[in-house]
Design a protein around this motif. Structure first.
Motif, PDB file in Angstrom:
ATOM      1  N   LEU A 130      38.391  44.257  50.702  1.00 49.36           N
ATOM      2  CA  LEU A 130      38.414  45.133  49.535  1.00 49.36           C
ATOM      3  C   LEU A 130      39.421  44.669  48.496  1.00 49.36           C
ATOM      4  CD1 LEU A 130      38.093  48.615  51.280  1.00 49.36           C
ATOM      5  CD2 LEU A 130      36.302  47.199  50.281  1.00 49.36           C
ATOM      6  N   GLU A 131      40.081  43.539  48.774  1.00 52.22           N
ATOM      7  CA  GLU A 131      40.981  42.975  47.780  1.00 52.22           C
ATOM      8  C   GLU A 131      40.154  42.424  46.621  1.00 52.22           C
ATOM      9  OE1 GLU A 131      44.241  43.106  47.908  1.00 52.22           O
ATOM     10  OE2 GLU A 131      44.263  44.075  49.882  1.00 52.22           O
ATOM     11  N   ALA A 132      40.591  42.672  45.399  1.00 57.98           N
ATOM     12  CA  ALA A 132      39.810  42.262  44.226  1.00 57.98           C
ATOM     13  C   ALA A 132      40.133  40.837  43.795  1.00 57.98           C
ATOM     14  CB  ALA A 132      40.051  43.223  43.075  1.00 57.98           C
ATOM     15  N   CYS A 133      40.396  39.965  44.744  1.00 60.63           N
ATOM     16  CA  CYS A 133      40.704  38.580  44.412  1.00 60.63           C
ATOM     17  C   CYS A 133      40.426  37.698  45.635  1.00 60.63           C
ATOM     18  CB  CYS A 133      42.161  38.426  43.964  1.00 60.63           C
ATOM     19  SG  CYS A 133      43.367  38.919  45.209  1.00 60.63           S
ATOM     20  N   GLY A 134      40.355  36.391  45.391  1.00 64.55           N
ATOM     21  CA  GLY A 134      40.205  35.450  46.486  1.00 64.55           C
ATOM     22  C   GLY A 134      38.780  35.147  46.886  1.00 64.55           C
ATOM     23  N   PHE A 135      37.806  35.433  46.011  1.00 60.85           N
ATOM     24  CA  PHE A 135      36.397  35.246  46.365  1.00 60.85           C
ATOM     25  C   PHE A 135      35.773  33.999  45.740  1.00 60.85           C
ATOM     26  CE2 PHE A 135      37.186  39.778  46.917  1.00 60.85           C
ATOM     27  CZ  PHE A 135      36.603  40.027  48.147  1.00 60.85           C
ATOM     28  N   GLY A 136      36.534  33.253  44.972  1.00 69.42           N
ATOM     29  CA  GLY A 136      35.977  32.108  44.262  1.00 69.42           C
ATOM     30  C   GLY A 136      35.348  31.058  45.158  1.00 69.42           C
TER      31      GLY A 136
END
Length: 212
Positions: A33-39
């Motif tokens: 659910l963190e809004a970062c790190g999906f690249g």
């Protein structure tokens, strides 16, 4: 949220319609659910030759050499060009997070999934909608000049690719939020002093509403 006023970046072409949010970011990555790190997981099913999970080390996975995102200069691209109904499917905001974390700031297409489009604006990504004819023209340019850059001006509502210049429509409220780096919550918080003043006025005029 990072403001978006002027942007220049390599165009990544996906000449197909109905690219859905599951293709942009498969369901197994929704566990975070963190809004970062999906690249690293953008277009995961096409980008890697083996399956992955949110905790699978990227270094251990085999990249698909046929995927455009694994090849320069598109691996550093920041403007996606696609066909109609981009971002259809589920409402997962994670799909936009994956685009943003990869470095994408602009997505150009003839149409978008409604929820995806709203999620873009709330995360500093411009969903730039153009007429089908203009999108087809852009694909022809990109095909003849691989790696060409797009110059996008949110402030002037203008797109330039090579010698082609196009004006685009963008609702003023959303344009201002992109320019200022505000999502809908941030825009509301800009009026925090006025909201607090109104609350204090109501408490003074109707104190019985606030007892207990």
């Amino acid at each position: 949220m990072q403001p978006l006023s002027e942007h220049e970046g390599v165009i990544i072409p996906f000449n197909r319609a109905n690219i859905d949010t599951d293709l942009l970011l498969p369901k197994q990555y929704l566990k975070s659910l963190e809004a970062c790190g999906f690249g690293d997981f953008l277009f995961d099913d096409e980008r890697y030759l083996d399956p992955g999970e949110i905790d699978t080390p990227i270094a251990s996975r085999r990249r698909n050499p046929a995927c455009i995102l694994n090849n320069p200069p598109w691996d550093k691209g920041s403007v996606v060009l696609a066909q109609a109904n981009f971002g259809c499917g589920s409402s997962r905001e994670h799909a936009v997070w994956a685009l943003r974390d990869f470095g994408v700031r602009v997505v150009i297409a003839p149409s978008f999934g409604d929820i995806f489009r709203n999620n873009c604006f709330n995360n500093g990504v411009l969903p730039l909608q153009l007429a089908q004819q203009d999108v087809d023209t852009l694909f022809a340019i990109v095909q003849s000049q691989p790696g060409i850059c797009a110059q996008v001006s949110v402030s002037e509502r203008r797109l330039q690719v090579g010698e082609l210049e196009l004006d685009f429509e963008l609702e003023e409220g959303r344009r201002q939020r992109l320019l200022q780096g505000l999502d809908e919550i941030g825009e509301t918080l800009a009026f925090a002093d006025r909201i607090k003043a109104y609350e204090n006025m109501r408490k003074a005029e109707e104190p019985w509403l606030f007892k207990g």
